[in-house]
Every structure is written in C-alpha cells, then in structure tokens.
Design a protein around this motif. Sequence first.
Motif: not given
Length: 332
Positions: A33, A39, A64, A69, A71, A95, A98, A100-101
Amino acid sequence: MLALNILDYSPIDEGATAREALLQTTQLAQRAEALGYHRFWVAEHHQVFSVAGSTPEMLMMHLATSTKTIRIGSGGVMLPHYSPYKVAENFRMLEALHPNRIDLGIGRSRSYRIVNQALNESKGIKVSYEQQIQDLQKYFTDDKTTEHRFQELIATPITETAPELWLLGTGGESAEIAAANGMAFSYAHFAKPSIAGVEAIDSYRKQFQPSKLMDKPKVMVAVFAVVTETAEQAEEIAKAFDLWLLFIESATPPPYYPSIETAEKRGFSASEQEKVKHNRRRMIVGDAEYVKAEIEKIAARFKADEITIIPSISGADNRMKEIELLAKAFNL
C-alpha cells in the motif's frame, strides 16, 4: 498506465510457523500500500502445508482492517466448493465495512480428492459453475425481477457498492464465461504461459457483454516473479522456488518453503532438472530492470490492463525487497 498488484500465498518459511507467515502477509500488504500497488490479493489453498492461506475471506478482513486504501481481494475463492449465497454474504460484509476496496476473484481449481470430499460432502444438489456465477451477480445487484430458483432471496448486509468481480482462468472456457457474464478476467500466466492465453483474452475482449457490475472488459495477467538487486542473487533465490514447486508436486511435500541454503545443499536429479526447466517458463527471474522489461512484454502481448506479481519466494525479507525493487523500477 499499467497497474501493478500483489498476490500472496502466505508462505511458511523453513523454521517458521503459520502465524508468522500470516503476520508477514500483513506486513507485505501494508508495504505494498505504501509503495503504490493497486491491489493485494490472497489465495485459497487446501492440504498445502507450506502455505498458510486457506480461507481468503477471513484473511481479507484482517488485511482490509490493517490497511487504508489498497484494494484487498481473493485470488481466488474456489466457487464450486461453496454456496454462492454464502460467498455473496461474506463479500457483502467485507464491502460494507470497506466500501470500494474489495475484490472477489473466483476460480474452480480442482484440489486433492479428500479436500473435494470434505468440502462437498453435505451437498445434495449440483449447480453448474456458470450458474453459480450468475447467482453471485443476482445477489450483488439485489435482482428480484429475473427468473431464478431463489427469486425473492436477498444477500445481506445490503450495500450501496459491490465487490469487483473477477474470474480467474487459464484458457478459453473461463474467458468465454467471463465475457458472457460481464466480468473482469484474470489470466494465470504463472500456471499456463501459453499462446492460447493470448487467444483467450482476444476472444474475451471481442465477446464481452456489459453487465450491471461492469460495463467494459478488464484484463489482468498474473506472473511468478523472482526479483533481487542482481541477476546472480535472483538465480540463487529461484533455485529455492524451483525446489518448492517440485515439493508440492511430490507425494510427501514438507510443511515449509525450502531455504536458499537447503536448495543449494540438496541439488536436483536429472529428471528434476527437466521439471525445473519446464517450470522456469512460468516465472520471470532477474534484477528489477530485467523483470520490468519482461512484465511490459507480457502486458503488451496480452493487452493487459493490470499485472499481478506473485512474490512466492523463500524469506520474508526477500519478498519485501522484491516488491520494493519493482515499485522503484515502475515508478509507482
């Protein structure tokens, strides 16, 4: 711009434990990250005692929570073993916490017979793989209008966003299913580095049908990579990886990733050297600039939007160094 991802198996190094391997995966995700990788995926392996990654959903929740940030995804969930409804609920929970990740990469890898029996012994009704995929899409879109055997069923928690849905495969059949169902497609170059993969991806792009979850095709190619500061160092580490690949295909594989020292002392028989030569087609070995150039060639050949690196080598420090060297080479 080519996006770079990581797929980690949570290797258990010689002399280490599964817990240590999972904590090393967490550290690798955090570093990925910080370096700018797009990802970070984790795998599902059963009855492979040298890796700790058996339940990607559980590990994904931890990762997560441990990152902010990047994915986080599965590479992948072996869908034929499970109820699509339960998979949908697991990933909707991820989801929801978290948004959109989360990525749901799914596959149908055939495991050991005993594993297949243990995971499926309570099933009374067989559902096709493609039907399972369509079930997931129903549950992720809250579709109650299309005719379905569970038409009124909704997967909870209900979320405003959905996981990104990827189909993993090594050939034309998987590519066709991905195209017909409007899914992203991840080609396993590390398993089958074949010209047939190029043809499968070309067909996928041409036949892609937009879905409620994805409006245009998206292609990822996953590769084994061994990267160090020099080609000579890379070759030393690659020998340990060569040995691991031989181990997992043997009748009694040891419960660890062999060290560089173990691989050096053991050596390879004539028949093993032939297998090593074959397996080397599945990986890229060298310094960062050489591996970068080879990755770019693969990306161009397959017209890939993303490349996923599998740094499945011996030594947590070596895995960390690899992703740092590649991030620098690609100016992430």
